[in-house]
Design a protein around this motif. Structure first.
Motif, mmCIF file in Angstrom:
data_model
loop_
_atom_site.group_PDB
_atom_site.id
_atom_site.type_symbol
_atom_site.label_atom_id
_atom_site.label_comp_id
_atom_site.label_asym_id
_atom_site.label_seq_id
_atom_site.Cartn_x
_atom_site.Cartn_y
_atom_site.Cartn_z
ATOM 1 N N GLY A 195 1.547 3.982 -3.134
ATOM 2 C CA GLY A 195 2.502 2.883 -2.970
ATOM 3 C C GLY A 195 2.670 2.546 -1.499
ATOM 4 O O GLY A 195 2.010 3.118 -0.631
ATOM 5 N N PRO A 196 3.562 1.599 -1.203
ATOM 6 C CA PRO A 196 3.782 1.203 0.191
ATOM 7 C C PRO A 196 4.352 2.352 1.018
ATOM 8 O O PRO A 196 4.992 3.230 0.452
ATOM 9 N N PRO A 197 4.139 2.383 2.300
ATOM 10 C CA PRO A 197 3.392 1.381 3.061
ATOM 11 C C PRO A 197 1.887 1.577 2.897
ATOM 12 O O PRO A 197 1.416 2.652 2.553
ATOM 13 N N PHE A 198 1.156 0.512 3.146
ATOM 14 C CA PHE A 198 -0.293 0.498 3.021
ATOM 15 C C PHE A 198 -0.891 0.906 4.368
ATOM 16 O O PHE A 198 -1.115 0.070 5.234
ATOM 17 N N ILE A 199 -1.111 2.189 4.550
ATOM 18 C CA ILE A 199 -1.696 2.701 5.799
ATOM 19 C C ILE A 199 -3.201 2.854 5.557
ATOM 20 O O ILE A 199 -3.656 3.835 4.960
ATOM 21 N N ALA A 200 -3.951 1.865 5.995
ATOM 22 C CA ALA A 200 -5.380 1.805 5.683
ATOM 23 C C ALA A 200 -6.123 3.039 6.166
ATOM 24 O O ALA A 200 -6.952 3.583 5.427
ATOM 25 N N ALA A 201 -5.868 3.494 7.374
ATOM 26 C CA ALA A 201 -6.595 4.651 7.911
ATOM 27 C C ALA A 201 -6.396 5.885 7.023
ATOM 28 O O ALA A 201 -7.350 6.637 6.771
ATOM 29 N N ASP A 202 -5.189 6.087 6.533
ATOM 30 C CA ASP A 202 -4.922 7.226 5.648
ATOM 31 C C ASP A 202 -5.686 7.082 4.341
ATOM 32 O O ASP A 202 -6.243 8.051 3.819
ATOM 33 N N ARG A 203 -5.722 5.873 3.802
ATOM 34 C CA ARG A 203 -6.408 5.653 2.528
ATOM 35 C C ARG A 203 -7.924 5.746 2.679
ATOM 36 O O ARG A 203 -8.600 6.268 1.803
#
Length: 178
Positions: free
Chosen positions: A37-45
């Motif tokens: 879910g949010p927040p959308f932390i691209a680097a983590d994903r």
């Protein structure tokens, strides 16, 4: 047995979402990472996707929905690993070379979304009435990524809000990627 890694979008899919149905009903399907879910932390994903792909030598089929498609594109531009193919379901449109002005503009997305051919076979599933992209934008995304285009018709964003549960046409598309 083929392993399928499901890459969620920005939010947590509801109980009736087709991705949840697939993961709970079929042992070949697993979350690439649990939908945070949010927040959308691209680097983590991207890091979590890389860990999931690298955890096994067996090539994976990636099944991404919405913003998860952006994570697949970023992963493919930065990493290699055993990926056989990807199903990219209703990716939101972002212009080529788009970088948000600040992380707050896209829930923490930092960096540029690549628009280059993916190094594996892929299918972009397009909707005729998606609020996050026009059909022409889906066509451009598929062309830029070297993907096949699948016209799903007027299916909205292909999520629970637009009435999609099991999504049998999607199951057929995934089987075509094996």
């Amino acid at each position: 047995m083929t392993r399928h890694l499901v890459v969620p979008g920005r939010g947590v899919p509801s109980a009736g979402h087709w991705s949840r149905s697939w993961v709970s009903a079929d042992p070949e399907f697993a979350w690439a990472y649990e939908p945070p879910g949010p927040p959308f932390i691209a680097a983590d994903r991207v890091a979590a996707l890389h860990a999931a792909i690298s955890a096994d030598d067996e090539p994976a089929v990636l099944v991404a929905h919405s913003a998860g498609c952006l994570i697949v594109a970023v992963w493919a531009s930065e990493h290699t690993g055993p990926v056989h193919a990807a199903l990219l379901v209703t990716p939101p449109y972002v212009a080529p070379g788009w970088t948000p002005e600040s992380p707050e503009t896209f829930d923490g997305f930092v960096g540029t979304v690549p628009r280059q051919p993916l190094p594996f076979r892929s299918i972009v599933v397009a909707s005729r009435n998606d609020p996050m992209a026009t059909f022409e934008q889906f066509e451009a995304y598929a062309r830029d990524c070297g993907s096949e285009l699948s016209d799903a018709g007027p299916v909205g964003h292909l999520d629970s809000k637009t009435g999609f549960g099991a999504w049998h046409d999607g199951e057929r598309l995934v089987r075509s990627l094996k």
